[in-house]
Design an enzyme around this catalytic site. Structure first.
Site, PDB file in Angstrom:
ATOM      1  N   HIS A 174      -7.603   3.820   8.283  1.00 26.12           N
ATOM      2  CA  HIS A 174      -7.661   4.601   9.524  1.00 26.12           C
ATOM      3  C   HIS A 174      -6.752   5.825   9.523  1.00 26.12           C
ATOM      4  CE1 HIS A 174     -10.698   2.061  10.868  1.00 26.12           C
ATOM      5  NE2 HIS A 174      -9.956   0.977  10.722  1.00 26.12           N
TER       6      HIS A 174
ATOM      7  N   ARG B 137     -17.154   6.694   5.771  1.00 29.03           N
ATOM      8  CA  ARG B 137     -16.689   7.127   7.104  1.00 29.03           C
ATOM      9  C   ARG B 137     -15.167   7.284   7.158  1.00 29.03           C
ATOM     10  NH1 ARG B 137     -17.958   1.806  10.680  1.00 29.03           N
ATOM     11  NH2 ARG B 137     -19.989   2.114   9.733  1.00 29.03           N
ATOM     12  N   HIS B 138     -14.440   6.597   6.281  1.00 32.23           N
ATOM     13  CA  HIS B 138     -12.993   6.849   6.230  1.00 32.23           C
ATOM     14  C   HIS B 138     -12.572   7.212   4.799  1.00 32.23           C
ATOM     15  CE1 HIS B 138     -13.276   2.501   5.728  1.00 32.23           C
ATOM     16  NE2 HIS B 138     -13.375   2.276   7.016  1.00 32.23           N
TER      17      HIS B 138
ATOM     18  N   GLY C 225      -4.283  -3.320   8.945  1.00 33.08           N
ATOM     19  CA  GLY C 225      -4.444  -1.879   8.943  1.00 33.08           C
ATOM     20  C   GLY C 225      -4.452  -1.232  10.306  1.00 33.08           C
ATOM     21  N   HIS C 226      -5.510  -1.473  11.083  1.00 32.81           N
ATOM     22  CA  HIS C 226      -5.754  -0.704  12.296  1.00 32.81           C
ATOM     23  C   HIS C 226      -4.558  -0.717  13.231  1.00 32.81           C
ATOM     24  CE1 HIS C 226      -7.391  -0.063  16.392  1.00 32.81           C
ATOM     25  NE2 HIS C 226      -8.063   0.878  15.782  1.00 32.81           N
TER      26      HIS C 226
ATOM     27  N   HIS D  76      -7.568  -9.142   9.445  1.00 35.66           N
ATOM     28  CA  HIS D  76      -8.464  -8.466  10.393  1.00 35.66           C
ATOM     29  C   HIS D  76      -7.961  -8.649  11.819  1.00 35.66           C
ATOM     30  CE1 HIS D  76     -11.913  -6.525  12.181  1.00 35.66           C
ATOM     31  NE2 HIS D  76     -12.180  -6.081  10.982  1.00 35.66           N
TER      32      HIS D  76
ATOM     33  N   GLU E 148     -10.307 -14.417   1.419  1.00 30.30           N
ATOM     34  CA  GLU E 148      -9.546 -13.874   2.548  1.00 30.30           C
ATOM     35  C   GLU E 148     -10.235 -14.367   3.818  1.00 30.30           C
ATOM     36  OE1 GLU E 148      -8.266  -9.797   2.388  1.00 30.30           O
ATOM     37  OE2 GLU E 148      -8.317  -9.619   4.570  1.00 30.30           O
TER      38      GLU E 148
ATOM     39  N   HIS F  58     -10.913   0.500   1.977  1.00 26.64           N
ATOM     40  CA  HIS F  58     -12.333   0.124   1.991  1.00 26.64           C
ATOM     41  C   HIS F  58     -13.173   1.381   1.786  1.00 26.64           C
ATOM     42  CE1 HIS F  58     -15.719  -2.087   4.447  1.00 26.64           C
ATOM     43  NE2 HIS F  58     -16.140  -1.669   3.280  1.00 26.64           N
TER      44      HIS F  58
ATOM     45  N   ARG G 186     -16.509   2.642   2.087  1.00 28.14           N
ATOM     46  CA  ARG G 186     -17.793   2.255   2.684  1.00 28.14           C
ATOM     47  C   ARG G 186     -18.922   3.107   2.123  1.00 28.14           C
ATOM     48  NH1 ARG G 186     -18.795  -0.492   7.475  1.00 28.14           N
ATOM     49  NH2 ARG G 186     -16.992  -1.639   8.231  1.00 28.14           N
TER      50      ARG G 186
ATOM     51  N   GLU H 232     -11.597  -2.743  -1.042  1.00 27.03           N
ATOM     52  CA  GLU H 232     -12.609  -3.487  -0.289  1.00 27.03           C
ATOM     53  C   GLU H 232     -13.949  -2.836  -0.543  1.00 27.03           C
ATOM     54  OE1 GLU H 232     -11.641  -3.674   3.805  1.00 27.03           O
ATOM     55  OE2 GLU H 232      -9.825  -4.796   3.455  1.00 27.03           O
TER      56      GLU H 232
ATOM     57  N   ASN I 100      -3.593  -1.754   4.961  1.00 26.74           N
ATOM     58  CA  ASN I 100      -4.892  -1.096   4.900  1.00 26.74           C
ATOM     59  C   ASN I 100      -4.767   0.293   5.541  1.00 26.74           C
ATOM     60  OD1 ASN I 100      -7.466  -0.163   5.839  1.00 26.74           O
ATOM     61  ND2 ASN I 100      -8.303  -2.174   5.364  1.00 26.74           N
TER      62      ASN I 100
ATOM     63  N   THR J 247     -16.472  -2.010  12.668  1.00 25.86           N
ATOM     64  CA  THR J 247     -15.553  -2.554  11.676  1.00 25.86           C
ATOM     65  C   THR J 247     -16.239  -3.762  11.058  1.00 25.86           C
ATOM     66  OG1 THR J 247     -13.323  -3.440  11.340  1.00 25.86           O
ATOM     67  CG2 THR J 247     -14.377  -3.992  13.420  1.00 25.86           C
ATOM     68  N   THR J 248     -15.581  -4.376  10.068  1.00 26.55           N
ATOM     69  CA  THR J 248     -16.198  -5.520   9.399  1.00 26.55           C
ATOM     70  C   THR J 248     -16.234  -6.685  10.374  1.00 26.55           C
ATOM     71  OG1 THR J 248     -15.135  -4.666   7.415  1.00 26.55           O
ATOM     72  CG2 THR J 248     -16.154  -6.824   7.245  1.00 26.55           C
TER      73      THR J 248
HETATM   74  N1  PXP Z   1      -9.148  -7.483   5.499  1.00 27.82           N
HETATM   75  C1  PXP Z   1     -10.420  -7.057   5.342  1.00 27.82           C
HETATM   76  C2  PXP Z   1     -11.255  -7.730   4.319  1.00 27.82           C
HETATM   77  C3  PXP Z   1     -10.930  -5.994   6.107  1.00 27.82           C
HETATM   78  O1  PXP Z   1     -12.199  -5.590   5.938  1.00 27.82           O
HETATM   79  C4  PXP Z   1     -10.077  -5.335   7.018  1.00 27.82           C
HETATM   80  C5  PXP Z   1     -10.582  -4.163   7.793  1.00 27.82           C
HETATM   81  O2  PXP Z   1     -10.994  -3.166   6.960  1.00 27.82           O
HETATM   82  C6  PXP Z   1      -8.760  -5.796   7.131  1.00 27.82           C
HETATM   83  C7  PXP Z   1      -8.328  -6.888   6.389  1.00 27.82           C
HETATM   84  C8  PXP Z   1      -7.781  -5.143   8.046  1.00 27.82           C
HETATM   85  O3  PXP Z   1      -8.214  -5.280   9.360  1.00 27.82           O
HETATM   86  P1  PXP Z   1      -7.465  -4.450  10.485  1.00 27.82           P
HETATM   87  O4  PXP Z   1      -7.661  -3.015  10.178  1.00 27.82           O
HETATM   88  O5  PXP Z   1      -8.147  -4.895  11.732  1.00 27.82           O
HETATM   89  O6  PXP Z   1      -6.010  -4.849  10.440  1.00 27.82           O
END
Ligand code: PXP
Length: 254
Positions: free
Chosen positions: A16, A55-56, A218-219, A196, A157, A49, A51, A76, A13, A106-107
């Site tokens: 960021h 924002r990103h 991602g993050h 996540h 997921e 994603h 949004r 996403e 992801n 965040t989600t």
């Molecule tokens: N999966 C989904 C559905 C998400 O919304 C996100 C965050 O955008 C992630 C995975 C990845 O999460 P993270 O950035 O915390 O790794």
């Protein structure tokens, strides 16, 4: 014995990367460049994603990713008409429907696939009809899995945020919930992904769940890139996932 899917896909992801770019405006760092690095480092897909508040990721980012990456794109999106039209226009390989609140960082939790059934049904149907692989981002909860199944989504997921945020026995309990949900997903014929909050310290127990076939991360990868570079952070994550998977194969054949 549970069917074992040996290979665990990694979706990177890159939201960021865009967050950092947007802090100053302009073009650097470029999410498309990050997607190319992810591909080189062993990612199997790119997740982004879009949004409502942009924002990103921006609309231009999504167009550029669709046009230029050699990996499949998992978009996403919130279950809104605006996002549905964008998904139908770009036709990404996959769409993951997520809950979205403007005020959240965040989600924060999973989608309410039971309470939101009527809103989700036409969106899932339209995406599926277009040939887009639909997943629903949900909590590890049997009722949510049942709702995903009856909505006709082929993939779910599981939200791993609570598992990552907790420690000790509480984390073990969250892990157990995720394991049970993954087992149930396979029983009712849903492909199971997870993601996540995952990082180097938390990924292995999730990667060891045999029914999970894809992780989206991602993050942590983007944060870790500050210290060692994006390619290196993705390669290390990839190898932690592969090792965890190899460990369960070894245990099974012992
Ligand atoms: N999966 C989904 C559905 C998400 O919304 C996100 C965050 O955008 C992630 C995975 C990845 O999460 P993270 O950035 O915390 O790794």
């Amino acid at each position: 014995m549970t069917e074992l899917f040996d290979y665990l896909r990694l979706g990177v992801n890159i939201d960021h990367v865009a967050t950092i770019r947007n802090a100053r405006g302009g073009y650097h760092p470029d999410p498309l460049r990050a997607a190319h690095v992810a591909s080189k480092a062993g990612a199997d897909g790119i997740t982004a994603h879009l949004r409502e508040d942009r924002r990103h990721m921006t609309d231009i980012d999504i167009s550029r990713l669709i046009a230029d990456i050699d990996l499949s794109l998992n978009l996403e999106m919130a279950a809104t008409d605006e996002m549905l039209q964008i998904a139908l226009k770009h036709c990404p390989h996959a769409a993951c429907i997520v809950p979205e609140k403007r005020e959240e960082r965040t989600t924060e939790g999973g989608l309410d696939a039971t309470g939101g059934y009527d809103q989700l049904a036409p969106i899932v149907a339209a995406l599926v009809e277009k040939g887009i692989r639909v997943s629903l981002f949900i909590e590890a909860d049997g009722r949510q899995l049942d709702a995903a199944k009856s909505l006709g989504a082929p993939v779910i997921e599981l939200h791993t945020g609570a598992y990552c945020d907790k420690f000790g026995a509480e984390r073990d309990d969250e892990l157990q919930r995720i394991r049970e949900a993954a087992t149930y997903a396979a029983e009712i014929g849903l492909e199971c992904h997870a993601g996540h909050g995952l990082g180097f310290d938390t990924v292995a127990p999730i990667a060891e769940i045999p029914q999970v076939v894809e992780l989206n991360i991602g993050h942590f990868l983007v944060g870790e890139a500050i210290f060692g570079g994006l390619e290196s952070s993705i390669k290390r994550m990839r190898s932690l996932m592969d090792n965890a998977r190899a460990d369960i194969s070894d245990r099974r054949s012992a």
